[in-house]
Design a protein around this motif. Structure first.
Motif, mmCIF file in Angstrom:
data_model
loop_
_atom_site.group_PDB
_atom_site.id
_atom_site.type_symbol
_atom_site.label_atom_id
_atom_site.label_comp_id
_atom_site.label_asym_id
_atom_site.label_seq_id
_atom_site.Cartn_x
_atom_site.Cartn_y
_atom_site.Cartn_z
ATOM 1 N N THR B 129 8.412 104.040 37.889
ATOM 2 C CA THR B 129 7.413 104.707 38.733
ATOM 3 C C THR B 129 6.796 103.738 39.730
ATOM 4 O O THR B 129 6.729 104.007 40.930
ATOM 5 C CB THR B 129 6.299 105.306 37.845
ATOM 6 O OG1 THR B 129 6.913 106.153 36.879
ATOM 7 C CG2 THR B 129 5.303 106.105 38.672
ATOM 8 N N GLN B 130 6.344 102.573 39.211
ATOM 9 C CA GLN B 130 5.627 101.636 40.086
ATOM 10 C C GLN B 130 6.514 101.082 41.186
ATOM 11 O O GLN B 130 6.043 100.759 42.262
ATOM 12 C CB GLN B 130 5.038 100.481 39.258
ATOM 13 C CG GLN B 130 3.928 100.956 38.321
ATOM 14 C CD GLN B 130 2.997 99.820 37.932
ATOM 15 O OE1 GLN B 130 2.820 98.869 38.676
ATOM 16 N NE2 GLN B 130 2.396 99.919 36.758
ATOM 17 N N LEU B 131 7.802 100.929 40.891
ATOM 18 C CA LEU B 131 8.710 100.353 41.891
ATOM 19 C C LEU B 131 9.499 101.435 42.627
ATOM 20 O O LEU B 131 10.347 101.123 43.466
ATOM 21 C CB LEU B 131 9.655 99.343 41.217
ATOM 22 C CG LEU B 131 8.961 98.136 40.567
ATOM 23 C CD1 LEU B 131 9.977 97.288 39.812
ATOM 24 C CD2 LEU B 131 8.245 97.292 41.617
ATOM 25 N N LEU B 146 11.354 92.998 35.259
ATOM 26 C CA LEU B 146 10.596 93.627 36.356
ATOM 27 C C LEU B 146 9.124 93.775 35.966
ATOM 28 O O LEU B 146 8.231 93.577 36.786
ATOM 29 C CB LEU B 146 11.197 94.999 36.709
ATOM 30 C CG LEU B 146 12.558 94.961 37.432
ATOM 31 C CD1 LEU B 146 13.215 96.337 37.422
ATOM 32 C CD2 LEU B 146 12.388 94.461 38.885
ATOM 33 N N ALA B 147 8.881 94.074 34.686
ATOM 34 C CA ALA B 147 7.503 94.265 34.212
ATOM 35 C C ALA B 147 6.689 92.975 34.330
ATOM 36 O O ALA B 147 5.533 93.007 34.754
ATOM 37 C CB ALA B 147 7.510 94.765 32.762
ATOM 38 N N VAL B 148 7.277 91.843 33.969
ATOM 39 C CA VAL B 148 6.507 90.588 34.037
ATOM 40 C C VAL B 148 6.278 90.201 35.505
ATOM 41 O O VAL B 148 5.234 89.624 35.854
ATOM 42 C CB VAL B 148 7.153 89.451 33.183
ATOM 43 C CG1 VAL B 148 8.431 88.941 33.779
ATOM 44 C CG2 VAL B 148 6.159 88.298 32.981
ATOM 45 N N ALA B 149 7.212 90.586 36.380
ATOM 46 C CA ALA B 149 7.009 90.338 37.820
ATOM 47 C C ALA B 149 5.866 91.215 38.356
ATOM 48 O O ALA B 149 5.021 90.744 39.116
ATOM 49 C CB ALA B 149 8.307 90.601 38.593
ATOM 50 N N ILE B 150 5.842 92.482 37.936
ATOM 51 C CA ILE B 150 4.736 93.389 38.323
ATOM 52 C C ILE B 150 3.413 92.831 37.810
ATOM 53 O O ILE B 150 2.393 92.840 38.502
ATOM 54 C CB ILE B 150 4.974 94.810 37.755
ATOM 55 C CG1 ILE B 150 6.178 95.466 38.430
ATOM 56 C CG2 ILE B 150 3.712 95.678 37.913
ATOM 57 C CD1 ILE B 150 6.597 96.798 37.793
ATOM 58 N N CYS B 151 3.429 92.331 36.599
ATOM 59 C CA CYS B 151 2.226 91.739 36.000
ATOM 60 C C CYS B 151 1.710 90.601 36.876
ATOM 61 O O CYS B 151 0.522 90.539 37.185
ATOM 62 C CB CYS B 151 2.549 91.254 34.580
ATOM 63 S SG CYS B 151 1.138 90.498 33.754
#
Lengths: 170, 170
Positions: B129-131, B146-151
């Motif tokens: 969703t976020q990307l 991808l999650a740790v990059a978003i973080c």
């Protein structure tokens, strides 16, 4: 045959070079440890370890790196920290085209002391005796690095024979 | 700012590039995973990971590597295997002069899903969703990278402010 024994850790990496003469006699031309500054970031500490290991390999041209296998008796924080340094040591070996032999802690202690559950100080004493060192190798990490190199020295003839017989691809 | 998120492992390393626009909008120009052959020796597998990460960094020139911190909820065998690959990833960053930002699994899940103990599939859905990805990122390792990059994208403005105020040296 010149064996580079490695005992990895992020704060301190023990190393020990063990030379096996044609007679089977063991000698330790060099040993010591790589210490990394506690205040430094992990990636910089690992880069320092990698650099020093590459230098050691270049200067001494060992035939093989001996290192302990995965162990499971410590907590996961220790295992992760050891794992990081171990990964960097294996990478330094791969980049130098150096073969790696792995032994369990049990195999190392059994070979060096005759007892798989020997305490640290007994390993240090037996390493000193077998390599005819003037003093006990200190700290533990250095004794452990020399111990895994001694372990390979005693296993290597068998591994070679097995490899020739096609039993073991190592 | 271009962030390279990494989820390390010896068998598979997930990676994800997240671009933060000036508006704060997030985009993922690339993601995927590095798989290493199961039959290969560990040192060769780690060398492959290092090589592929170096290539990724060279080709994409990220500003920072984001990676999960030590975790303690897994067994020591897993921690050691993850540790080895993590060490090699940190080394690749250090050798490329790339800064590293570390986040706990809790911080990552909290940021991405709003819930620190979110299950894997919720992380995958929220990353998608976020990307604005057409499909859920697969496998888990890619979603986690991808999650740790978003973080990092959401923490970075705060870290910069803290660094300017001299609170945080990172």
């Amino acid at each position: 045959m010149l064996i580079l024994g490695i005992d990895p850790g992020t704060a301190i990496v023990g190393y020990g070079l063990v030379q096996v003469a044609a007679s089977g006699r063991l000698e330790a031309p060099a040993w010591g440890c790589i210490r990394t500054p506690a205040g430094e970031k992990t990636d910089r500490r690992l880069a320092l370890i990698y650099q020093r290991l590459q230098d050691l390999i270049k200067e001494n041209r060992p035939d093989i790196m001996a290192i302990e296998e995965l162990f499971f008796n410590k907590n996961s924080r220790t295992a992760l920290a050891v794992g990081q340094a171990r990964g960097v040591a294996l990478l330094a070996a791969a980049h130098a085209g150096l073969a790696v032999a792995e032994y369990t802690p049990l195999e190392v202690k059994q070979t060096v002391t005759g007892f798989g559950r020997a305490p640290k100080d007994q390993v240090q004493r037996m390493v000193q005796t077998q390599l005819k060192l003037a003093a006990r190798p200190e700290p533990d990490d250095v004794a452990d690095a020399l111990a895994v190199a001694i372990c390979h020295a005693s296993f290597a003839p068998w591994r070679r024979r097995e490899a020739e017989a096609g039993v073991l691809q190592s």
